[in-house]
Design an enzyme around this catalytic site. Structure first.
Site, PDB file in Angstrom:
ATOM      1  N   GLY A 176       1.793   0.108  29.512  1.00  0.00           N
ATOM      2  CA  GLY A 176       1.636  -1.442  29.520  1.00  0.00           C
ATOM      3  C   GLY A 176       2.944  -1.943  28.567  1.00  0.00           C
ATOM      4  N   TYR A 209      -1.328  -3.185  18.975  1.00  0.00           N
ATOM      5  CA  TYR A 209      -0.547  -3.982  17.981  1.00  0.00           C
ATOM      6  C   TYR A 209      -0.413  -5.626  18.170  1.00  0.00           C
ATOM      7  N   ASN A 235      12.659  -9.392  18.033  1.00  0.00           N
ATOM      8  CA  ASN A 235      12.769  -8.031  17.440  1.00  0.00           C
ATOM      9  C   ASN A 235      13.959  -8.305  16.515  1.00  0.00           C
ATOM     10  N   ASN A 236      13.578  -7.746  15.055  1.00  0.00           N
ATOM     11  CA  ASN A 236      14.623  -7.481  14.035  1.00  0.00           C
ATOM     12  C   ASN A 236      15.503  -6.066  13.812  1.00  0.00           C
ATOM     13  N   THR A 253       2.267   2.594   2.559  1.00  0.00           N
ATOM     14  CA  THR A 253       2.158   3.429   3.810  1.00  0.00           C
ATOM     15  C   THR A 253       3.349   4.447   4.126  1.00  0.00           C
ATOM     16  N   ASN A 308      17.492  -2.893  27.026  1.00  0.00           N
ATOM     17  CA  ASN A 308      17.402  -1.534  25.845  1.00  0.00           C
ATOM     18  C   ASN A 308      18.618  -0.582  26.208  1.00  0.00           C
ATOM     19  N   THR A 361       4.900 -12.336  15.150  1.00  0.00           N
ATOM     20  CA  THR A 361       5.815 -11.749  16.293  1.00  0.00           C
ATOM     21  C   THR A 361       5.655 -12.386  17.451  1.00  0.00           C
ATOM     22  N   ASP A 362       6.781 -12.572  18.435  1.00  0.00           N
ATOM     23  CA  ASP A 362       6.788 -13.035  19.676  1.00  0.00           C
ATOM     24  C   ASP A 362       5.977 -12.192  20.542  1.00  0.00           C
ATOM     25  N   GLU A 363       5.333 -10.711  20.109  1.00  0.00           N
ATOM     26  CA  GLU A 363       4.735 -10.194  20.815  1.00  0.00           C
ATOM     27  C   GLU A 363       3.060 -10.856  21.558  1.00  0.00           C
ATOM     28  N   LYS A 402       0.741  -1.097   0.015  1.00  0.00           N
ATOM     29  CA  LYS A 402       0.153  -0.082  -0.064  1.00  0.00           C
ATOM     30  C   LYS A 402       0.715   1.225  -0.103  1.00  0.00           C
ATOM     31  N   VAL A 437      15.086   6.970  26.243  1.00  0.00           N
ATOM     32  CA  VAL A 437      14.826   5.647  26.629  1.00  0.00           C
ATOM     33  C   VAL A 437      13.489   5.728  27.814  1.00  0.00           C
ATOM     34  N   LYS A 473      -1.831  -8.693  15.902  1.00  0.00           N
ATOM     35  CA  LYS A 473      -1.103  -9.972  15.189  1.00  0.00           C
ATOM     36  C   LYS A 473      -1.709 -11.110  15.620  1.00  0.00           C
TER      37      LYS A 473
HETATM   38  P1  NAD Z   1       7.161  -1.973   8.343  1.00  0.00           P
HETATM   39  O1  NAD Z   1       6.201  -1.211   9.082  1.00  0.00           O
HETATM   40  O2  NAD Z   1       8.551  -1.669   8.196  1.00  0.00           O
HETATM   41  O3  NAD Z   1       6.451  -2.529   7.054  1.00  0.00           O
HETATM   42  C1  NAD Z   1       5.385  -2.587   6.813  1.00  0.00           C
HETATM   43  C2  NAD Z   1       4.845  -2.724   5.201  1.00  0.00           C
HETATM   44  O4  NAD Z   1       3.485  -3.162   5.104  1.00  0.00           O
HETATM   45  C3  NAD Z   1       4.923  -1.408   4.687  1.00  0.00           C
HETATM   46  O5  NAD Z   1       5.956  -1.398   3.215  1.00  0.00           O
HETATM   47  C4  NAD Z   1       3.564  -0.716   4.276  1.00  0.00           C
HETATM   48  O6  NAD Z   1       3.414  -0.098   3.158  1.00  0.00           O
HETATM   49  C5  NAD Z   1       2.790  -2.139   4.030  1.00  0.00           C
HETATM   50  N1  NAD Z   1       1.449  -2.072   4.436  1.00  0.00           N
HETATM   51  C6  NAD Z   1       0.945  -1.629   5.650  1.00  0.00           C
HETATM   52  N2  NAD Z   1      -0.600  -1.566   5.517  1.00  0.00           N
HETATM   53  C7  NAD Z   1      -0.810  -2.280   4.208  1.00  0.00           C
HETATM   54  C8  NAD Z   1      -1.839  -2.728   3.632  1.00  0.00           C
HETATM   55  N3  NAD Z   1      -2.947  -2.477   4.163  1.00  0.00           N
HETATM   56  N4  NAD Z   1      -1.931  -3.166   2.522  1.00  0.00           N
HETATM   57  C9  NAD Z   1      -0.720  -3.480   1.788  1.00  0.00           C
HETATM   58  N5  NAD Z   1       0.587  -3.038   2.340  1.00  0.00           N
HETATM   59  C10 NAD Z   1       0.388  -2.461   3.599  1.00  0.00           C
HETATM   60  O7  NAD Z   1       6.854  -3.382   8.928  1.00  0.00           O
HETATM   61  P2  NAD Z   1       8.263  -4.533   9.224  1.00  0.00           P
HETATM   62  O8  NAD Z   1       9.210  -4.219  10.674  1.00  0.00           O
HETATM   63  O9  NAD Z   1       8.961  -4.648   7.959  1.00  0.00           O
HETATM   64  O10 NAD Z   1       7.473  -5.997   9.790  1.00  0.00           O
HETATM   65  C11 NAD Z   1       6.952  -6.658   8.766  1.00  0.00           C
HETATM   66  C12 NAD Z   1       6.071  -7.996   9.311  1.00  0.00           C
HETATM   67  O11 NAD Z   1       6.918  -8.775  10.256  1.00  0.00           O
HETATM   68  C13 NAD Z   1       4.794  -7.343  10.178  1.00  0.00           C
HETATM   69  O12 NAD Z   1       3.976  -8.440   9.811  1.00  0.00           O
HETATM   70  C14 NAD Z   1       5.386  -7.429  11.738  1.00  0.00           C
HETATM   71  O13 NAD Z   1       4.286  -7.755  12.544  1.00  0.00           O
HETATM   72  C15 NAD Z   1       6.342  -8.843  11.549  1.00  0.00           C
HETATM   73  N6  NAD Z   1       7.261  -8.651  12.574  1.00  0.00           N
HETATM   74  C16 NAD Z   1       8.038  -7.524  12.503  1.00  0.00           C
HETATM   75  C17 NAD Z   1       9.212  -7.310  13.536  1.00  0.00           C
HETATM   76  C18 NAD Z   1      10.327  -6.524  13.796  1.00  0.00           C
HETATM   77  O14 NAD Z   1      11.129  -6.463  14.641  1.00  0.00           O
HETATM   78  N7  NAD Z   1      10.094  -5.330  12.876  1.00  0.00           N
HETATM   79  C19 NAD Z   1       9.317  -8.650  14.226  1.00  0.00           C
HETATM   80  C20 NAD Z   1       8.364  -9.750  14.232  1.00  0.00           C
HETATM   81  C21 NAD Z   1       7.421  -9.801  13.376  1.00  0.00           C
HETATM   82  O1  TDX Z   2      12.177   5.699  21.785  1.00  0.00           O
HETATM   83  C1  TDX Z   2      12.067   4.566  22.098  1.00  0.00           C
HETATM   84  N1  TDX Z   2      12.335   4.225  23.492  1.00  0.00           N
HETATM   85  C2  TDX Z   2      12.679   3.065  24.097  1.00  0.00           C
HETATM   86  O2  TDX Z   2      13.167   2.954  25.093  1.00  0.00           O
HETATM   87  C3  TDX Z   2      11.572   3.475  21.147  1.00  0.00           C
HETATM   88  C4  TDX Z   2      11.038   3.538  20.080  1.00  0.00           C
HETATM   89  C5  TDX Z   2      11.606   2.229  21.968  1.00  0.00           C
HETATM   90  N2  TDX Z   2      12.007   2.021  23.135  1.00  0.00           N
HETATM   91  C6  TDX Z   2      12.019   0.619  23.855  1.00  0.00           C
HETATM   92  C7  TDX Z   2      10.617  -0.081  23.823  1.00  0.00           C
HETATM   93  C8  TDX Z   2      10.834  -1.600  23.779  1.00  0.00           C
HETATM   94  O3  TDX Z   2      11.386  -2.109  24.932  1.00  0.00           O
HETATM   95  O4  TDX Z   2      12.850  -0.252  23.024  1.00  0.00           O
HETATM   96  C9  TDX Z   2      12.467  -1.581  23.106  1.00  0.00           C
HETATM   97  C10 TDX Z   2      12.236  -1.882  21.278  1.00  0.00           C
HETATM   98  O5  TDX Z   2      10.937  -1.040  21.065  1.00  0.00           O
HETATM   99  P1  TDX Z   2      10.666  -1.132  19.428  1.00  0.00           P
HETATM  100  O6  TDX Z   2      11.591  -0.925  18.499  1.00  0.00           O
HETATM  101  O7  TDX Z   2       9.413  -0.003  19.226  1.00  0.00           O
HETATM  102  O8  TDX Z   2      10.230  -2.694  19.261  1.00  0.00           O
HETATM  103  P2  TDX Z   2       9.187  -3.641  20.242  1.00  0.00           P
HETATM  104  O9  TDX Z   2       7.965  -2.515  20.725  1.00  0.00           O
HETATM  105  O10 TDX Z   2       9.874  -4.408  21.225  1.00  0.00           O
HETATM  106  O11 TDX Z   2       8.250  -4.280  19.013  1.00  0.00           O
HETATM  107  C11 TDX Z   2       9.233  -4.827  17.857  1.00  0.00           C
HETATM  108  O12 TDX Z   2       9.454  -6.224  17.848  1.00  0.00           O
HETATM  109  C12 TDX Z   2       8.455  -7.016  17.588  1.00  0.00           C
HETATM  110  C13 TDX Z   2       8.549  -4.586  16.504  1.00  0.00           C
HETATM  111  O13 TDX Z   2       8.193  -3.023  16.297  1.00  0.00           O
HETATM  112  C14 TDX Z   2       7.274  -5.286  16.198  1.00  0.00           C
HETATM  113  O14 TDX Z   2       6.800  -5.087  14.790  1.00  0.00           O
HETATM  114  C15 TDX Z   2       7.664  -6.773  16.370  1.00  0.00           C
HETATM  115  O15 TDX Z   2       6.475  -7.519  16.222  1.00  0.00           O
END
Ligand code: NAD
Ligand code: TDX
Length: 337
Positions: free
Chosen positions: A276, A151, A180-181, A37, A250, A126-128, A35, A207, A155
């Site tokens: 939370g 979120y 977390n990636n 976004t 963190n 996700t593990d969340e 999409k 933080v 999921k």
């Molecule tokens: P991101 O937010 O970087 O990317 C999401 C992508 O989805 C974007 O390109 C956005 O344009 C697209 N999108 C959003 N809504 C849409 C819709 N309605 N139709 C089509 N496309 C749409 O996310 P990410 O970090 O790359 O995560 C990808 C997947 O992996 C997600 O499902 C997330 O839940 C999962 N995940 C992420 C992490 C992490 O640490 N980032 C960890 C575990 C699982």
């Molecule tokens: O400004 C910040 N300060 C801070 O202390 C931000 C953005 C985060 N944090 C903390 C919150 C979390 O304990 O850092 C940790 C990681 O935060 P995020 O990067 O927002 O990740 P998290 O909430 O753990 O979720 C991520 O991992 C699981 C991804 O965003 C999700 O998409 C995935 O499913």
């Protein structure tokens, strides 16, 4: 031949996935359905966009007609659903788009997948969904779902719908749940890119709480290799956890980033906690390792340095993102802190 619909392929993990598979496999055809976004960015795909076995379609996964037409037009036989609203803090401000894309969108994809000759549907989760751990224990695939923020709840809803479709309609569906990636092209709302970019720019590093919340980190390529394994060999109806046994508080990550960039700890600002806020994530991927012979290849110590260096070397990429909408989001999220 695998003809794969990848949704969300312009986001962080999806674009790394496409860059990886299109440089590694010749015998595949891929449609990236996204999409675009705020989190989607076609610049992430420059290196592969001209490939003959790659097509980009701008579309919403909630749009059944467009999804269905795309599946049929390109004779898709595999679907990997990365598309999601992915940021916890945004879901706390407003959960509607999370419900729409993550729950309803997945439901649309699953229904549309019933109309094709499907080899595999992989729901990227996700593990969340498991909630939060105290100091002991690991999430396994049998840990009860207990999502704690909007979120995570969205999921979990999508996971359950995917598994229900597998059971009800006997569809070949698998779910992966990753920790977390980190890596290149991650949108700078997430912890690591946000802290790296703020440190480079001599801005405060916000933080949350006491900084002692723990996340279990995995390099994005290791996650993507796991996804390919599960797509190829994962057993229908199964869930596979993905993690690299790399738990860090963190604050340790924030200090490591400051050390690497030779910036002072005085940039650290402890701010109000996330409402939370899950305390600890830690994932057991023994099933994936034993059943599908997957192993993480990247050590945290090395890959985090490569990642920080990537942001140093790719200022143009993130400077473009920092303008506009991002500033509004940043104000909303951090102004009261
Ligand atoms: P991101 O937010 O970087 O990317 C999401 C992508 O989805 C974007 O390109 C956005 O344009 C697209 N999108 C959003 N809504 C849409 C819709 N309605 N139709 C089509 N496309 C749409 O996310 P990410 O970090 O790359 O995560 C990808 C997947 O992996 C997600 O499902 C997330 O839940 C999962 N995940 C992420 C992490 C992490 O640490 N980032 C960890 C575990 C699982
Ligand atoms: O400004 C910040 N300060 C801070 O202390 C931000 C953005 C985060 N944090 C903390 C919150 C979390 O304990 O850092 C940790 C990681 O935060 P995020 O990067 O927002 O990740 P998290 O909430 O753990 O979720 C991520 O991992 C699981 C991804 O965003 C999700 O998409 C995935 O499913």
């Amino acid at each position: 031949m695998k003809r794969i619909l990848v949704t969300g392929g312009a986001g962080f993990i999806g674009s790394n996935f496409l860059n990886y598979i299109l440089k590694t496999y010749d015998d595949i055809f891929v449609v990236n359905y996204d999409k675009l976004t705020y989190a989607g960015n076609l610049e992430n795909l420059r290196e592969i966009e001209a490939k003959k076995n790659y097509v980009f379609i701008k579309g919403d996964i909630v749009d059944h007609e467009q999804v269905s037409n795309t599946l049929k037009k390109y004779e898709i036989n595999n679907i990997i659903n990365f598309a999601a609203e992915s940021h916890v803090d945004r879901s706390i401000h407003s959960s509607y788009s999370f419900y729409e894309t993550n729950v309803l969108g997945t439901n649309v994809l699953l229904n549309a997948a019933r109309e094709i000759d499907l080899e595999k549907f992989l729901q990227v989760s996700t593990d969340e969904v498991y909630g939060s751990l105290s100091t002991e224990g690991l999430f396994t695939e049998t840990t009860a779902l207990n999502p704690k923020n909007p979120y995570a709840a969205s999921k979990a809803g999508a996971d359950l719908m995917a598994l229900a479709f597998c059971n009800t309609y006997k569809m070949p569906i698998v779910v992966t749940r990753c920790s977390n990636n980190y890596g290149p092209y991650q949108f700078p709302e997430k912890l690591i890119p946000l802290m790296v970019i703020n440190a480079i720019s001599n801005k405060e590093l916000p933080v949350y709480g006491d900084g002692l919340n723990i996340r279990d980190w995995i390099y994005v390529i290791d996650h993507n290799k796991a996804i390919m394994k599960v797509l190829e060999d994962g057993k229908s109806g199964e869930v596979y956890n993905v993690g690299a046994k790399s738990e860090k508080p963190n604050i340790e990550i924030v200090k490591l980033i400051l050390d690497y960039l030779e910036k002072p700890y005085s940039l650290i600002k402890y701010v109000n906690d996330r409402p939370g806020h899950d305390r600890r994530y830690a994932i057991d991927s023994a099933k994936l390792m034993a059943d599908l012979n997957w192993e993480p290849e990247y050590s945290f110590d090395r890959a985090i340095q490569d990642t920080i260096k990537w942001y140093l070397d790719n200022k143009n990429w993130w400077e473009r993102i920092l303008s506009g909408d991002y500033q509004n989001y940043y104000k909303l999220q951090y102004q009261t802190n």
